[in-house]
Design a protein around this motif. Structure first.
Motif, PDB file in Angstrom:
ATOM      1  N   LEU A  16      45.003  46.313  54.759  1.00  0.00           N
ATOM      2  CA  LEU A  16      45.625  45.574  53.654  1.00  0.00           C
ATOM      3  C   LEU A  16      47.134  45.481  53.849  1.00  0.00           C
ATOM      4  N   ALA A  17      47.734  46.551  54.339  1.00  0.00           N
ATOM      5  CA  ALA A  17      49.177  46.541  54.571  1.00  0.00           C
ATOM      6  C   ALA A  17      49.549  45.491  55.602  1.00  0.00           C
ATOM      7  N   GLU A  18      48.692  45.327  56.610  1.00  0.00           N
ATOM      8  CA  GLU A  18      48.942  44.333  57.647  1.00  0.00           C
ATOM      9  C   GLU A  18      48.812  42.905  57.118  1.00  0.00           C
ATOM     10  N   LEU A  19      48.104  42.756  55.985  1.00  0.00           N
ATOM     11  CA  LEU A  19      47.888  41.431  55.417  1.00  0.00           C
ATOM     12  C   LEU A  19      48.933  41.052  54.380  1.00  0.00           C
ATOM     13  N   GLN A  20      49.973  41.878  54.238  1.00  0.00           N
ATOM     14  CA  GLN A  20      51.005  41.599  53.242  1.00  0.00           C
ATOM     15  C   GLN A  20      51.506  40.165  53.412  1.00  0.00           C
ATOM     16  N   GLY A  21      51.450  39.394  52.339  1.00  0.00           N
ATOM     17  CA  GLY A  21      51.916  38.016  52.374  1.00  0.00           C
ATOM     18  C   GLY A  21      50.917  37.024  52.921  1.00  0.00           C
ATOM     19  N   ASP A  22      49.749  37.501  53.373  1.00  0.00           N
ATOM     20  CA  ASP A  22      48.751  36.614  53.975  1.00  0.00           C
ATOM     21  C   ASP A  22      47.625  36.283  52.997  1.00  0.00           C
ATOM     22  N   ILE A  23      47.782  36.655  51.736  1.00  0.00           N
ATOM     23  CA  ILE A  23      46.766  36.394  50.712  1.00  0.00           C
ATOM     24  C   ILE A  23      47.324  35.372  49.726  1.00  0.00           C
ATOM     25  N   ASN A  24      46.538  34.331  49.448  1.00  0.00           N
ATOM     26  CA  ASN A  24      46.953  33.294  48.509  1.00  0.00           C
ATOM     27  C   ASN A  24      46.164  33.419  47.207  1.00  0.00           C
ATOM     28  N   VAL A  25      46.833  33.143  46.103  1.00  0.00           N
ATOM     29  CA  VAL A  25      46.178  33.229  44.806  1.00  0.00           C
ATOM     30  C   VAL A  25      46.419  31.955  44.008  1.00  0.00           C
ATOM     31  N   SER A  26      45.499  31.692  43.084  1.00  0.00           N
ATOM     32  CA  SER A  26      45.668  30.614  42.109  1.00  0.00           C
ATOM     33  C   SER A  26      45.151  31.148  40.777  1.00  0.00           C
ATOM     34  N   PRO A  53      51.720  31.338  43.196  1.00  0.00           N
ATOM     35  CA  PRO A  53      50.361  30.783  43.313  1.00  0.00           C
ATOM     36  C   PRO A  53      50.384  29.443  44.041  1.00  0.00           C
ATOM     37  N   ILE A  54      49.327  29.176  44.802  1.00  0.00           N
ATOM     38  CA  ILE A  54      49.268  27.900  45.515  1.00  0.00           C
ATOM     39  C   ILE A  54      48.991  26.752  44.545  1.00  0.00           C
ATOM     40  N   PHE A  55      48.388  27.062  43.411  1.00  0.00           N
ATOM     41  CA  PHE A  55      48.273  26.119  42.302  1.00  0.00           C
ATOM     42  C   PHE A  55      47.802  26.879  41.071  1.00  0.00           C
ATOM     43  N   VAL A  56      47.914  26.236  39.923  1.00  0.00           N
ATOM     44  CA  VAL A  56      47.318  26.766  38.696  1.00  0.00           C
ATOM     45  C   VAL A  56      46.482  25.650  38.082  1.00  0.00           C
ATOM     46  N   VAL A 269      38.092  36.303  53.730  1.00  0.00           N
ATOM     47  CA  VAL A 269      38.575  35.508  52.599  1.00  0.00           C
ATOM     48  C   VAL A 269      40.078  35.747  52.435  1.00  0.00           C
ATOM     49  N   ARG A 270      40.825  34.665  52.234  1.00  0.00           N
ATOM     50  CA  ARG A 270      42.266  34.783  52.052  1.00  0.00           C
ATOM     51  C   ARG A 270      42.750  34.175  50.736  1.00  0.00           C
ATOM     52  N   ASN A 271      41.945  33.317  50.118  1.00  0.00           N
ATOM     53  CA  ASN A 271      42.337  32.668  48.870  1.00  0.00           C
ATOM     54  C   ASN A 271      41.458  33.149  47.724  1.00  0.00           C
ATOM     55  N   PHE A 272      42.090  33.438  46.585  1.00  0.00           N
ATOM     56  CA  PHE A 272      41.370  33.941  45.411  1.00  0.00           C
ATOM     57  C   PHE A 272      41.852  33.200  44.166  1.00  0.00           C
ATOM     58  N   HIS A 273      40.896  32.830  43.309  1.00  0.00           N
ATOM     59  CA  HIS A 273      41.210  32.127  42.068  1.00  0.00           C
ATOM     60  C   HIS A 273      40.908  33.061  40.904  1.00  0.00           C
ATOM     61  N   PHE A 274      41.906  33.325  40.064  1.00  0.00           N
ATOM     62  CA  PHE A 274      41.754  34.271  38.969  1.00  0.00           C
ATOM     63  C   PHE A 274      41.571  33.553  37.639  1.00  0.00           C
ATOM     64  N   TYR A 275      40.510  33.943  36.923  1.00  0.00           N
ATOM     65  CA  TYR A 275      40.300  33.481  35.558  1.00  0.00           C
ATOM     66  C   TYR A 275      41.084  34.426  34.656  1.00  0.00           C
ATOM     67  N   THR A 276      42.284  34.016  34.260  1.00  0.00           N
ATOM     68  CA  THR A 276      43.212  34.939  33.613  1.00  0.00           C
ATOM     69  C   THR A 276      42.926  35.150  32.127  1.00  0.00           C
ATOM     70  N   LEU A 277      42.227  34.202  31.492  1.00  0.00           N
ATOM     71  CA  LEU A 277      42.057  34.227  30.034  1.00  0.00           C
ATOM     72  C   LEU A 277      43.419  34.311  29.339  1.00  0.00           C
ATOM     73  N   ASN A 278      44.424  33.709  29.988  1.00  0.00           N
ATOM     74  CA  ASN A 278      45.797  33.645  29.474  1.00  0.00           C
ATOM     75  C   ASN A 278      46.444  35.018  29.316  1.00  0.00           C
ATOM     76  N   ARG A 279      45.988  35.971  30.120  1.00  0.00           N
ATOM     77  CA  ARG A 279      46.573  37.310  30.111  1.00  0.00           C
ATOM     78  C   ARG A 279      47.127  37.598  31.498  1.00  0.00           C
ATOM     79  N   SER A 280      48.285  38.238  31.557  1.00  0.00           N
ATOM     80  CA  SER A 280      48.914  38.470  32.856  1.00  0.00           C
ATOM     81  C   SER A 280      48.731  39.884  33.385  1.00  0.00           C
ATOM     82  N   ASP A 281      48.499  40.865  32.503  1.00  0.00           N
ATOM     83  CA  ASP A 281      48.614  42.262  32.909  1.00  0.00           C
ATOM     84  C   ASP A 281      47.681  42.649  34.050  1.00  0.00           C
ATOM     85  N   LEU A 282      46.378  42.420  33.892  1.00  0.00           N
ATOM     86  CA  LEU A 282      45.440  42.847  34.925  1.00  0.00           C
ATOM     87  C   LEU A 282      45.591  42.030  36.195  1.00  0.00           C
ATOM     88  N   THR A 283      45.708  40.714  36.030  1.00  0.00           N
ATOM     89  CA  THR A 283      45.822  39.849  37.208  1.00  0.00           C
ATOM     90  C   THR A 283      47.073  40.191  38.005  1.00  0.00           C
TER      91      THR A 283
END
Length: 297
Positions: A16-26, A53-56, A269-283
């Motif tokens: 995971l440390a080697e992947l720093q910056g190589d993970i994309n989120v939306s 994020p690459i998009f929202v 897998v490098r891209n992940f889409h988070f269902y935030t439910l309009n909350r920031s803390d956990l995500t």
């Protein structure tokens, strides 16, 4: 922890440390319906936007009739943050002419990303004249939209079977969709099998896993009553007796999501889409733990 598992964890942490910056989120947001909810939404957007994020995306449901809210929030996010914003667009209760007008307005306003969906039925026996694949075709005639569509590792609730659901996904991709984003899930093996099946039928676009951080297990149990998502037995065990212990639920929800994502990263897998439910803390906590690049760091 056994010596074997400790060694595994050490190797995984190094990976995971080697992947720093190589993970994309939306991130997915939903339109607020009150001043209080709007304040929370903007606090969430401002916090999560630091994670690049690459998009929202902004949801829309014909059942709640929030098209104006969706349009308003989409334009405001783009104006205030400069983020790429993808509004949800559904076709189940719209005519092709109305959809063309909506799409053209988005295009003219510089909103060139869309999440194209059939949408939820308002009436149980409603027969739709258009489906998501038709909507993708319509959008591509308006402009070269970047289009995301939905995928269901555990099969769409209305699909006849898994094969027909997979065929429907291929139609959407063949019509011009750029990627698929999955319904949330908790069985990682099911997602991986689904991804392999997609490849086997010629679907070569990315299948982005949808991640739902758990902060209220009772609410999650309500969500799955209208989906085919299965909650594993072990999750019932670890969340048992915690209905009134929000902090512990959040902690466990964070651990569950991080463990899922760690396995998915190992599977490429490098891209992940988070269902935030309009909350920031956990995500935010999850993304920070996984080394998502923070522009304020």
């Amino acid at each position: 922890m056994s010596m074997f598992h400790a060694t595994q964890q050490k190797v995984l942490n190094q990976y995971l440390a080697e992947l720093q910056g190589d993970i994309n989120v939306s991130f997915e947001f939903f339109p607020p319906r009150s001043d209080g909810m709007e304040k929370i939404l903007w606090e969430t957007i401002n916090k999560l936007s630091t994670l690049n994020p690459i998009f929202v995306s902004v949801t829309y449901s014909a059942n709640s009739g929030t098209r104006n809210y969706t349009d308003k929030i989409t334009k405001e996010i783009k104006k205030r943050t400069g983020l790429i914003v993808a509004p949800h667009l559904t076709c189940i209760n719209e005519t092709p002419q109305a959809l063309q007008m909506i799409a053209q307005e988005y295009w003219n306003n510089g909103i060139h990303n869309i999440v194209a969906l059939r949408g939820d039925k308002i009436k149980k026996n409603h027969q739709s004249s258009m489906y998501a694949a038709d909507l993708v075709c319509l959008l591509k005639k308006i402009g070269n939209f970047d289009i995301s569509v939905a995928a269901y590792p555990e099969v769409h609730p209305e699909a006849k079977n898994a094969q027909s659901d997979l065929i429907n996904l291929k139609k959407k991709i063949d019509a011009g969709a750029s990627r698929a984003i999955t319904q949330f899930f908790f069985d990682v093996e099911q997602y991986l099998r689904f991804r392999d099946l997609c490849v086997s039928v010629g679907i070569n676009t990315e299948i982005i896993p949808g991640i739902l951080p758990i902060f209220d297990f009772r609410q999650l149990q309500h969500f799955v009553t209208f989906t085919k998502v299965k909650i594993p037995d072990w999750m019932y065990v670890i969340f048992h007796g915690l209905d009134h212990d929000v902090d512990t639920q959040k902690m466990l929800g964070t651990f569950v999501a991080i463990d899922m994502i760690r396995i998915l990263i190992k599977e490429g897998v490098r891209n992940f889409h988070f269902y935030t439910l309009n909350r920031s803390d956990l995500t935010y906590a999850i993304c920070h733990t996984l080394g998502t690049k923070n522009k304020n760091a």
